[in-house]
Design a protein around this motif. Structure first.
Motif, mmCIF file in Angstrom:
data_model
loop_
_atom_site.group_PDB
_atom_site.id
_atom_site.type_symbol
_atom_site.label_atom_id
_atom_site.label_comp_id
_atom_site.label_asym_id
_atom_site.label_seq_id
_atom_site.Cartn_x
_atom_site.Cartn_y
_atom_site.Cartn_z
ATOM 1 N N TYR A 7 0.854 -1.175 0.000
ATOM 2 C CA TYR A 7 0.000 0.000 0.000
ATOM 3 C C TYR A 7 0.901 1.239 0.000
ATOM 4 O O TYR A 7 1.254 1.757 1.059
ATOM 5 C CB TYR A 7 -0.919 -0.013 1.225
ATOM 6 C CG TYR A 7 -1.768 -1.266 1.306
ATOM 7 C CD1 TYR A 7 -2.898 -1.405 0.506
ATOM 8 C CD2 TYR A 7 -1.424 -2.302 2.165
ATOM 9 C CE1 TYR A 7 -3.678 -2.550 0.564
ATOM 10 C CE2 TYR A 7 -2.200 -3.458 2.234
ATOM 11 C CZ TYR A 7 -3.313 -3.576 1.432
ATOM 12 O OH TYR A 7 -4.084 -4.722 1.490
ATOM 13 N N PRO A 8 1.305 1.704 -1.191
ATOM 14 C CA PRO A 8 2.256 2.817 -1.284
ATOM 15 C C PRO A 8 1.792 4.096 -0.588
ATOM 16 O O PRO A 8 2.594 4.781 0.054
ATOM 17 C CB PRO A 8 2.402 3.041 -2.786
ATOM 18 C CG PRO A 8 1.904 1.801 -3.435
ATOM 19 C CD PRO A 8 0.899 1.206 -2.496
ATOM 20 N N ALA A 9 0.535 4.433 -0.697
ATOM 21 C CA ALA A 9 0.045 5.678 -0.090
ATOM 22 C C ALA A 9 0.187 5.659 1.431
ATOM 23 O O ALA A 9 0.452 6.690 2.046
ATOM 24 C CB ALA A 9 -1.415 5.917 -0.479
ATOM 25 N N GLU A 10 0.045 4.482 2.018
ATOM 26 C CA GLU A 10 0.158 4.351 3.482
ATOM 27 C C GLU A 10 1.560 3.961 3.936
ATOM 28 O O GLU A 10 1.816 3.851 5.126
ATOM 29 C CB GLU A 10 -0.839 3.293 3.991
ATOM 30 C CG GLU A 10 -2.291 3.677 3.859
ATOM 31 C CD GLU A 10 -2.845 3.343 2.473
ATOM 32 O OE1 GLU A 10 -2.272 2.492 1.759
ATOM 33 O OE2 GLU A 10 -3.856 3.961 2.093
ATOM 34 N N HIS A 11 2.459 3.691 2.979
ATOM 35 C CA HIS A 11 3.798 3.186 3.295
ATOM 36 C C HIS A 11 3.729 1.932 4.164
ATOM 37 O O HIS A 11 4.437 1.781 5.150
ATOM 38 C CB HIS A 11 4.657 4.267 3.982
ATOM 39 C CG HIS A 11 5.183 5.285 3.039
ATOM 40 N ND1 HIS A 11 4.486 6.437 2.755
ATOM 41 C CD2 HIS A 11 6.306 5.333 2.300
ATOM 42 C CE1 HIS A 11 5.170 7.150 1.887
ATOM 43 N NE2 HIS A 11 6.283 6.497 1.583
ATOM 44 N N THR A 12 2.851 1.020 3.774
ATOM 45 C CA THR A 12 2.730 -0.243 4.501
ATOM 46 C C THR A 12 2.677 -1.399 3.511
ATOM 47 O O THR A 12 2.390 -1.220 2.320
ATOM 48 C CB THR A 12 1.461 -0.292 5.375
ATOM 49 O OG1 THR A 12 0.319 -0.171 4.543
ATOM 50 C CG2 THR A 12 1.465 0.775 6.447
ATOM 51 N N LEU A 13 2.977 -2.573 4.027
ATOM 52 C CA LEU A 13 2.803 -3.791 3.258
ATOM 53 C C LEU A 13 2.177 -4.836 4.168
ATOM 54 O O LEU A 13 2.245 -4.736 5.390
ATOM 55 C CB LEU A 13 4.129 -4.279 2.660
ATOM 56 C CG LEU A 13 5.332 -4.494 3.582
ATOM 57 C CD1 LEU A 13 5.291 -5.874 4.213
ATOM 58 C CD2 LEU A 13 6.599 -4.316 2.787
ATOM 59 N N GLU A 14 1.547 -5.811 3.549
ATOM 60 C CA GLU A 14 0.887 -6.866 4.310
ATOM 61 C C GLU A 14 1.525 -8.201 3.947
ATOM 62 O O GLU A 14 1.655 -8.538 2.769
ATOM 63 C CB GLU A 14 -0.604 -6.888 3.989
ATOM 64 C CG GLU A 14 -1.383 -7.874 4.831
ATOM 65 C CD GLU A 14 -2.871 -7.834 4.519
ATOM 66 O OE1 GLU A 14 -3.493 -8.899 4.573
ATOM 67 O OE2 GLU A 14 -3.386 -6.741 4.216
ATOM 68 N N LEU A 15 1.910 -8.948 4.973
ATOM 69 C CA LEU A 15 2.503 -10.266 4.769
ATOM 70 C C LEU A 15 1.411 -11.318 4.592
ATOM 71 O O LEU A 15 0.246 -11.078 4.887
ATOM 72 C CB LEU A 15 3.389 -10.650 5.952
ATOM 73 C CG LEU A 15 4.594 -9.743 6.216
ATOM 74 C CD1 LEU A 15 5.401 -10.282 7.396
ATOM 75 C CD2 LEU A 15 5.474 -9.615 4.989
ATOM 76 N N ASP A 16 1.836 -12.497 4.149
ATOM 77 C CA ASP A 16 0.899 -13.591 3.926
ATOM 78 C C ASP A 16 0.191 -14.056 5.199
ATOM 79 O O ASP A 16 -0.836 -14.706 5.138
ATOM 80 C CB ASP A 16 1.587 -14.765 3.239
ATOM 81 C CG ASP A 16 2.817 -15.260 3.972
ATOM 82 O OD1 ASP A 16 3.150 -14.735 5.055
ATOM 83 O OD2 ASP A 16 3.465 -16.190 3.456
ATOM 84 N N ASN A 17 0.724 -13.705 6.364
ATOM 85 C CA ASN A 17 0.080 -14.070 7.629
ATOM 86 C C ASN A 17 -0.848 -12.966 8.148
ATOM 87 O O ASN A 17 -1.350 -13.037 9.255
ATOM 88 C CB ASN A 17 1.122 -14.416 8.691
ATOM 89 C CG ASN A 17 1.999 -13.241 9.079
ATOM 90 O OD1 ASN A 17 1.885 -12.150 8.526
ATOM 91 N ND2 ASN A 17 2.891 -13.463 10.019
ATOM 92 N N GLY A 18 -1.040 -11.917 7.330
ATOM 93 C CA GLY A 18 -1.928 -10.828 7.707
ATOM 94 C C GLY A 18 -1.248 -9.684 8.439
ATOM 95 O O GLY A 18 -1.856 -8.633 8.665
#
Length: 184
Positions: A55-66
């Protein structure tokens, strides 16, 4: 710095997988960087996870474990992993991939029982595997979709030279074809 990777093992030299497979280097030699090095460099490792969403706008990423991870800067270095096409997916349990350290470990265990290896696909890793199997005295058949060996980003002279070399090394070539089924 946080490194995220799908493999559960420590980072290793992928280009040396064939040396490990052939037994010319040890497991310790393929894992060139110690856990202590990463600690000294303040690099955290998240092994055994893949990034599902960025999620570039939030500067976050989500892993496969949530799990959600915040980042300041993001470098994506994915490489390419093998993918079976729809025709061969039903035979996945009979096909041995050759891309990761775990693939090489499993293949190394199976080597004594292998006499004839069929290789299909493009790229340098396939050629490396063919070289290893011939070096180990295995009979090799290489199935290619075109009339000649294709190596991404290589010019035609290099591809022609590799094609000729494979034949000289005793590799059986099946051209203009692809595997459609596997019979046991």
């Amino acid at each position: 710095v946080l490194m995220i990777g799908a493999e559960r093992c420590m980072p290793y030299q992928r280009f040396r997988l064939t040396d490990y497979l052939c037994g010319t280097i040890s497991e310790e030699e393929i894992f060139h960087t110690s856990k202590e090095f990463f600690e000294e460099m303040e690099i955290s490792l998240r092994r055994g996870h893949e990034v599902d969403h960025i999620y570039p706008a939030e500067h976050t990423l989500e892993l496969d474990n949530g799990e959600t991870i915040h980042y300041d800067k993001l470098l994506v270095s994915t490489g390419r992993s093998p993918v079976l096409d729809a025709t061969l997916r039903p035979y996945a349990r009979l096909i041995h991939p050759y891309y990761t350290f775990d693939d090489a470990v499993l293949l190394r265990r199976r080597l004594p029982a292998l006499e004839h290896v069929i290789v299909s696909g493009r790229g340098v890793s396939k050629l490396d595997l063919i070289h290893a199997m011939r070096r180990l005295g295995k009979r090799v058949t290489y199935i290619i979709r075109g009339s000649k060996v294709e190596i991404p980003l290589a010019n035609q002279d290099i591809c022609d030279g590799v094609d000729t070399l494979l034949i000289e090394k005793g590799v059986e070539m099946i051209r203009d074809d692809r595997p459609m089924s596997i019979e046991v």
